[in-house]
Design a protein around this motif. Structure first.
Motif, short mmCIF file in Angstrom:
data_model
loop_
_atom_site.label_atom_id
_atom_site.label_comp_id
_atom_site.label_asym_id
_atom_site.label_seq_id
_atom_site.Cartn_x
_atom_site.Cartn_y
_atom_site.Cartn_z
N VAL A 707 0.96 -1.25 0.46
CA VAL A 707 -0.40 -0.28 -0.41
C VAL A 707 0.97 1.39 0.29
O VAL A 707 1.74 0.98 0.55
CB VAL A 707 -1.33 -0.20 1.34
N ASP A 708 0.53 2.32 -0.54
CA ASP A 708 1.09 3.67 -1.09
C ASP A 708 0.78 4.04 0.51
O ASP A 708 -0.36 4.23 0.76
CB ASP A 708 0.49 4.11 -2.41
N PRO A 709 2.14 4.79 1.44
CA PRO A 709 1.72 5.59 2.66
C PRO A 709 1.34 6.95 1.97
O PRO A 709 0.16 7.11 2.67
CB PRO A 709 2.93 5.48 2.92
N ASN A 710 1.38 7.40 1.04
CA ASN A 710 -0.31 7.93 0.81
C ASN A 710 -1.42 7.65 0.35
O ASN A 710 -1.77 8.81 -0.61
CB ASN A 710 1.09 9.22 0.29
N ILE A 711 -1.51 7.27 0.36
CA ILE A 711 -2.51 6.14 -0.83
C ILE A 711 -4.47 6.84 -0.30
O ILE A 711 -4.72 7.59 -0.95
CB ILE A 711 -3.24 4.92 -0.28
N GLY A 712 -4.66 7.76 1.12
CA GLY A 712 -4.94 8.87 1.88
C GLY A 712 -6.76 8.27 1.42
O GLY A 712 -6.52 6.64 2.42
N SER A 713 -7.84 8.40 1.84
CA SER A 713 -9.31 7.71 1.91
C SER A 713 -10.05 7.96 0.91
O SER A 713 -9.49 8.95 -0.08
CB SER A 713 -9.10 8.37 3.51
N PHE A 714 -11.61 7.31 1.27
CA PHE A 714 -12.21 7.52 0.21
C PHE A 714 -13.87 7.66 0.89
O PHE A 714 -13.51 7.37 2.21
CB PHE A 714 -12.53 6.54 -0.78
N VAL A 715 -14.92 7.88 0.49
CA VAL A 715 -16.29 7.66 0.94
C VAL A 715 -16.48 6.30 1.29
O VAL A 715 -16.96 5.00 -0.04
CB VAL A 715 -16.82 8.45 0.59
N GLY A 716 -17.11 5.69 2.20
CA GLY A 716 -17.73 4.97 1.80
C GLY A 716 -18.45 3.86 3.37
O GLY A 716 -18.06 4.90 4.26
N ASP A 717 -18.54 3.11 3.38
CA ASP A 717 -19.43 2.66 4.90
C ASP A 717 -17.62 1.93 5.30
O ASP A 717 -17.59 0.83 4.80
CB ASP A 717 -20.02 1.42 4.40
N GLU A 718 -17.03 2.01 6.33
CA GLU A 718 -15.79 1.93 6.76
C GLU A 718 -16.31 -0.09 7.40
O GLU A 718 -15.22 -0.92 6.84
CB GLU A 718 -15.34 2.71 7.74
N ARG A 719 -17.26 -0.11 8.29
CA ARG A 719 -17.46 -1.28 8.36
C ARG A 719 -17.76 -2.02 7.77
O ARG A 719 -17.02 -4.02 7.81
CB ARG A 719 -18.61 -1.59 9.60
N ARG A 720 -18.44 -2.41 6.27
CA ARG A 720 -18.44 -3.06 5.14
C ARG A 720 -17.36 -3.69 4.47
O ARG A 720 -16.85 -4.30 4.40
CB ARG A 720 -20.02 -3.02 4.07
N VAL A 721 -16.23 -2.48 4.77
CA VAL A 721 -15.58 -2.43 3.55
C VAL A 721 -14.31 -3.25 4.48
O VAL A 721 -13.84 -4.64 3.74
CB VAL A 721 -14.54 -1.66 3.73
N VAL A 722 -14.14 -3.61 5.46
CA VAL A 722 -13.81 -3.91 6.70
C VAL A 722 -14.23 -5.28 6.60
O VAL A 722 -13.49 -6.48 6.67
CB VAL A 722 -13.32 -3.90 7.70
N GLN A 723 -15.10 -5.70 6.19
CA GLN A 723 -15.75 -6.65 6.32
C GLN A 723 -15.15 -7.60 5.02
O GLN A 723 -15.32 -8.64 5.16
CB GLN A 723 -17.12 -6.65 6.52
N VAL A 724 -15.43 -7.25 4.46
CA VAL A 724 -15.37 -7.21 2.98
C VAL A 724 -13.87 -7.98 2.71
O VAL A 724 -13.04 -8.59 1.85
CB VAL A 724 -14.90 -6.06 1.52
N LEU A 725 -12.76 -6.72 2.83
CA LEU A 725 -11.46 -7.47 2.71
C LEU A 725 -11.02 -8.56 3.82
O LEU A 725 -10.08 -9.57 3.76
CB LEU A 725 -10.43 -6.29 3.36
N TYR A 726 -11.34 -8.73 5.55
CA TYR A 726 -11.75 -9.69 5.70
C TYR A 726 -12.31 -10.84 5.43
O TYR A 726 -11.15 -12.02 5.44
CB TYR A 726 -12.57 -9.08 7.48
#
Length: 834
Positions: A707-726
Motif C-alpha cells: 500500500v502506498d503510504p500516501n494513498i489517503g482515504s475514500f468515501v464509503g461504509d468503513e465497517r462493510r469495507v473491513v468485512q469485505v477485506l476480512y
C-alpha cells in the motif's frame, strides 16, 4: 650431326680408293691379255683363260664388279646429297632466325599502341587472341572478349556480332567506331587476310578519336540534312530559301508550281518571286527587326487569289520561308463563327448554366443562366477570366462545395481539360442547393461546363425513395402481419409475416388477389362469417371509413388482434398480431408475481425467525461461555478449559454465519443501508489483517501488504469495507498451503480505489469460476477449511452496494486474485445512478 657427316665422308673416301685401285688392277690385267686374245673368237673366253676362270665364274665376277661400281657411285651421290642438305639446313636456320627477329620487330611495332588482335584460322573455330586484353576486360578472362555483350551496350554488341559473323562466313570486312559500356571509344577493324579472319580492336584517342567523332557527327548531320531536303521537296506547301542578297537559292516543287515555273531549276535560275513587292518589303523589315515573320497574306496562284499563312525566318546567311494554304481554314473559321453565334443564341435560351473555357482555360462563352446561377458580375465574365479565377471568386463567396483540400479538388476538376469522355458530378452548395455538373472536353481544346439546379428534383426523389424504402423495410421487418388492399379490394402490399401467419403463398399474393379470394384462402384457419363481413366492408367502404379493432380466435388455438386502418389514398391496411403468447405470458407473469410475493414474504418470515430463534439463544450461549472463562467464576480443569474454547469458537463461527445470512437477506430485500463516511484506507487494511492473525499464525502463512503510504482515504461504509477485506483474506488463507504467502494491495486511480487479494492456492477451475459468488457455494477443493459459502457472496453484495465491481482472475495450479473496485465519491455515484 656434323660428326656423323664427317665419319660418313671418310668411309666413302676409303671405299672409293679401294674401288679405284681394284679397277686399275683389273684394267692392267685386261690390257696384258688383250693382244694374246685378239685373234680369238671371244673376248670373254680370253679373259676367263687369263684369269684361270671358267665362263660361269667369269660372269659372276663381272656381275660383282658391276655391283661394286654401282655402290661406289651411289655412295658418292648420297654423300653429295647430304652435304647439300646440311648446307640447306644451315641456310634455313639462319632464315628462321632472321624471320623471328623480323616478327619480333613487327610485333613490337604492331603492339606499340594498346590494341587486341583476334584471328580465326581457316577451318578452325578456336580464335587466337593477342594484345592488351586489359583494354576491355581483366587479363585472366581473354576468351570472354568474344562475349561482346559483357563490354559493349546491347545495340553495339549486336552490331559487332553480326559484323564478325559476316567476316568469318563471307569474308566481308568492316570498320566500326563503338563506345564501350564504360564510355571508352574504340575502333573495330575486320579483314580476311591469308585465309584467316582477323579483327583488330584498338582504343581511339587524340586525333583519331576526334576524327571518329567528327565522322559520326558528319554522318548524322548528313542524314538529317537529307531527311529535311526530302521532306521539303515532298511538302505540298511552297518552301524557299534566299541568300543575304535576296537571291533565290532553294525552292521545292510546290514553290515552282505556285510561281508557274517549268521546274525548280527554272524558278531558281529566273529568281521567281512568290510574294508581291510590298509583301516582300514587309517580310524584309520584319526579318531585319525580329528575325521572324508570320502573317496571313493573299497570294495569286494559278490566276486565283488565295490566302496563305506565310512564315519566314532570318538564318543569318540568308532567310527561309514557307507558305501554307489557309483558304480552307479561313472558310471553316467563318462557318465556325456563324455556327458559334447560332449556338450562342440557342444556349442563351437554356435554363441550364453553360460556360465554355478554351484551351488556355479562359472563359470563351457563358449564357445568362450561368451568370444568374452564380450571381457573377457581367463585366468580370466579359473580361475572359481563367477557370481558376472564377473558382476562386466563387469560393470566396462561399458558393462552392466545402472542401478540406480546395487545391486538390480544383486540380481534380481541371483533369477535364485532359479527359476524353464527359464526366458527371453533383455539387452540394453551402446554401443548400444541389447542382448537377457535367464537364465535357471540347474537340478543339478546353472544357464546357453544364450546371443544372436539381435541388427540388433530388429532394422529391430522395423523399419518395426514402418513403418507399422505409415502407418496405418496415413492413418486411414487422412481427405483425400487414396487408394493404386498394380501393378496388385487391391486395397491393403484404409482408412475409402476413403470408406466414395465414399460410399463404407469396407468389399468389403478388398476383394482387381480391379480398374475397384471400378470405377463401384463410377460412380453413378462421371461419367466422360476421368478422370476415366486417373486414370486407372496412376495405370496400367509400364513406364513413374508420378504424375497426377485431379479435380473432382461430381453430389452431392462436389468438390474433386485428385492426383495419383506412389510408389517405383510399386503400385499407389490415394488421394481424398474434397475442397468444402475450396472453400466456401475462397469465404466467401474474402467477409468477404471486409466487414471488409469497417467496419474499417467506424470506422475511425466515429472517425474522432466524433472528429470534437462533440468534437470541446463541447470544446467551456465547455470554455464558465468556462468563465461565472468566477467572472470577473459579478455576477450570484443563480439559474443561479446552472444551470451553471449542464451544466459544463454534458459537462465534455460527454467529458469523447467522450474521452473514441476515446481511445477505437484508441486501437482497433492498433493506440494507450503508453508513457512509470517510475511510482511511491503511487503517481499514490493518483492521482486516488483525482479524486473521490467529489463522495466519496457525497455518504459518505470511501476509504481504503493498500500500502506498500516501494513498489517503475514500468515501464509503468503513465497517462493510473491513468485512469485505476480512472475508477475502480469510478465503485466501483457507486456500493457501501452509508456509505459503498471500498478498493484499491497494492502489488509487482518478475515480476509484482498487483492492486486490492474491493467494497461491490451487486456483479455481473454469467451470466453477462463475458460481463462486452464489449463496452457499463452497469450493472446498484445495481448502483446509470448510465454510458455509457466504464470504464471497457478501463481498460481491457489499462492493456492488457501494457501486463497485468484483473480478476474479484464477489460474489452476498457480493461485487466485480477487479485485474489488470501489468508487471514490459515493455521492457522485448515487447521483449518476439516479
Amino acid at each position: 650431326m656434323s660428326g656423323v657427316i664427317v665419319a660418313m665422308r671418310r668411309t666413302l673416301l676409303s671405299c672409293t680408293s679401294l674401288a679405284r685401285n681394284g679397277l686399275i688392277s683389273l684394267g692392267g690385267t685386261l690390257a696384258s691379255i688383250a693382244p694374246a686374245s685378239a685373234g680369238d673368237s671371244s673376248l670373254l673366253d680370253a679373259i676367263s683363260a687369263h684369269l684361270h676362270l671358267n665362263r660361269q665364274e667369269f660372269a659372276v665376277l663381272t656381275t660383282a664388279l658391276a655391283l661394286l661400281g654401282f655402290s661406289v657411285v651411289a655412295a658418292i651421290l648420297l654423300m653429295r646429297t647430304r652435304l647439300r642438305a646440311a648446307r640447306g639446313e644451315a641456310r634455313l636456320r639462319a632464315g628462321i632466325a632472321d624471320l623471328q627477329a623480323q616478327a619480333d620487330r613487327f610485333r613490337a611495332l604492331l603492339f606499340a599502341e594498346p590494341q587486341i588482335l583476334i584471328a580465326w584460322p581457316a577451318g578452325d573455330n578456336r580464335p587466337q587472341i593477342s594484345g592488351d586484353i586489359a583494354l576491355l576486360m581483366p587479363q585472366e578472362a581473354p576468351q570472354r572478349i568474344l562475349a561482346f555483350g559483357t563490354w559493349l551496350p546491347p545495340e553495339p554488341a549486336l552490331q559487332m556480332d553480326h559484323a564478325v559473323d559476316a567476316l568469318r562466313e563471307h569474308g566481308e570486312g568492316f570498320l566500326l567506331n563503338l563506345t564501350t559500356s564504360n564510355g571508352r571509344i574504340i575502333e573495330a577493324l575486320g579483314r580476311a587476310i591469308g585465309g584467316q579472319a582477323i579483327v583488330r580492336i584498338r582504343d581511339l584517342g587524340g586525333l583519331r578519336r576526334e576524327l571518329a567523332e567528327s565522322n559520326l557527327r558528319y554522318r548524322t548531320l548528313l542524314e538529317e540534312t537529307e531527311l529535311l531536303r526530302n521532306f521539303a521537296a515532298a511538302a505540298p506547301w511552297p518552301i524557299w530559301a534566299k541568300s543575304a542578297q535576296g537571291d533565290l537559292r532553294y525552292a521545292n516543287a510546290a514553290y515552282a508550281k505556285a510561281t508557274e515555273a517549268a521546274g525548280v531549276a527554272d524558278a531558281i535560275h529566273r529568281n521567281l518571286e512568290l510574294l508581291e513587292s510590298d509583301q516582300r518589303e514587309e517580310v524584309s523589315r520584319a526579318l531585319n527587326d525580329n528575325s521572324a515573320f508570320t502573317a496571313r497574306l493573299p497570294i495569286v496562284v494559278g490566276g486565283a487569289r488565295r490566302v496563305y499563312d506565310v512564315h519566314a525566318l532570318n538564318l543569318g546567311s540568308g532567310s527561309a520561308g514557307i507558305a501554307i494554304d489557309a483558304g480552307e481554314a479561313t472558310t471553316l473559321r467563318e462557318q465556325l463563327v456563324r455556327m458559334a453565334e447560332a449556338h450562342r443564341r440557342t444556349l442563351d435560351q437554356l435554363s441550364s448554366g453553360v460556360a465554355v473555357f478554351d484551351g488556355q482555360r479562359r472563359l470563351a462563352f457563358y449564357n445568362d443562366s450561368y451568370r444568374r446561377l452564380w450571381d457573377l458580375d457581367r463585366a468580370f465574365l466579359d473580361s475572359n477570366p481563367d477557370d481558376s479565377s472564377v473558382l476562386d471568386r466563387l469560393r470566396a463567396a462561399r458558393k462552392l462545395p466545402e472542401q478540406p483540400d480546395f487545391r486538390a479538388w480544383k486540380v481534380k476538376l481541371h483533369e477535364a481539360y485532359r479527359a476524353v469522355e464527359p464526366e458527371k458530378d453533383s455539387w452540394y452548395l453551402p446554401d443548400g442547393r444541389a447542382l448537377s455538373v457535367v464537364t465535357t472536353p471540347n474537340p478543339e481544346g478546353g472544357v464546357t461546363y453544364l450546371f443544372d439546379d436539381v435541388t427540388e428534383s433530388l429532394d422529391l426523389a430522395r423523399r419518395f425513395d426514402g418513403l418507399i424504402r422505409v415502407q418496405r423495410e418496415t413492413l418486411d421487418n414487422l412481427t405483425e402481419a400487414v396487408a394493404v388492399f386498394g380501393s378496388n379490394g385487391r391486395a397491393q402490399l403484404f409482408n412475409p409475416a402476413f403470408a406466414k401467419m395465414w399460410k399463404l403463398s407469396a407468389d399468389a399474393l403478388r398476383e394482387q388477389p381480391h379480398i374475397e379470394t384471400v378470405e377463401a384462402w384463410c377460412r380453413p384457419l378462421f371461419d367466422d362469417a360476421d368478422i370476415w363481413q366486417t373486414i370486407r366492408e372496412a376495405i370496400t367502404r367509400i364513406e364513413n371509413r374508420v378504424e375497426v379493432p377485431l379479435k380473432l380466435e382461430r381453430r389452431d388455438g392462436s389468438v390474433l388482434d386485428c385492426m383495419t386502418m383506412p389510408l389517405p389514398d383510399g386503400a385499407t391496411m389490415l394488421t394481424f398480431q398474434d397475442i397468444t403468447d402475450t396472453e400466456n405470458v401475462e397469465r404466467a407473469l401474474r402467477e409468477r408475481n404471486e409466487a414471488l410475493e409469497a417467496a419474499d414474504q417467506m424470506k422475511v418470515d425466515f429472517v425474522h425467525h432466524v433472528s429470534y430463534e437462533l440468534r437470541s439463544p446463541l447470544t446467551t450461549i456465547i455470554g455464558f461461555a465468556h462468563f465461565l472463562s472468566d477467572p472470577v467464576t473459579g478455576p477450570l480443569m484443563p480439559k474443561q478449559a479446552e472444551y470451553l474454547g471449542y464451544i466459544t469458537a463454534s458459537t462465534n463461527a455460527l454467529l458469523a454465519i447467522i450474521n452473514n445470512i441476515l446481511d445477505l437477506a437484508t441486501i437482497d430485500a433492498g433493506a440494507m443501508s450503508l453508513n457512509i463516511g470517510s475511510i482511511d484506507i491503511r487503517k481499514t487494511i490493518e483492521a482486516a489483517a488483525e482479524g486473521i492473525q490467529d489463522r495466519l499464525a496457525t497455518d504459518r502463512i505470511q501476509l504481504k501488504v503493498d500500500v502506498d503510504p500516501n494513498i489517503g482515504s475514500f468515501v464509503g461504509d468503513e465497517r462493510r469495507v473491513v468485512q469485505v477485506l476480512y472475508n477475502l483474506l480469510a478465503n485466501a488463507v483457507g486456500f493457501s498451503p501452509q508456509d505459503g504467502t498471500i498478498g493484499l494491495s491497494a492502489k488509487r486511480t482518478e475515480h476509484s480505489v482498487i483492492f486486490a487479494v492474491t493467494d497461491s492456492g490451487p486456483g479455481i477451475p473454469p467451470d466453477v469460476k462463475d458460481k463462486v459468488f452464489d449463496w452457499f457455494e463452497s469450493h472446498s477443493h484445495g481448502s483446509r477449511h470448510r465454510g458455509a459459502g457466504l464470504g464471497l457472496s457478501l463481498v460481491k453484495s457489499f462492493v456492488e452496494l457501494h457501486g463497485g465491481k468484483v473480478d476474479v482472475n484464477s489460474i489452476v495450479g498457480k493461485g487466485t486474485t480477487v479485485t474489488c473496485n470501489f468508487p471514490i465519491d459515493q455521492a457522485a455515484h448515487r447521483n449518476a445512478a439516479e
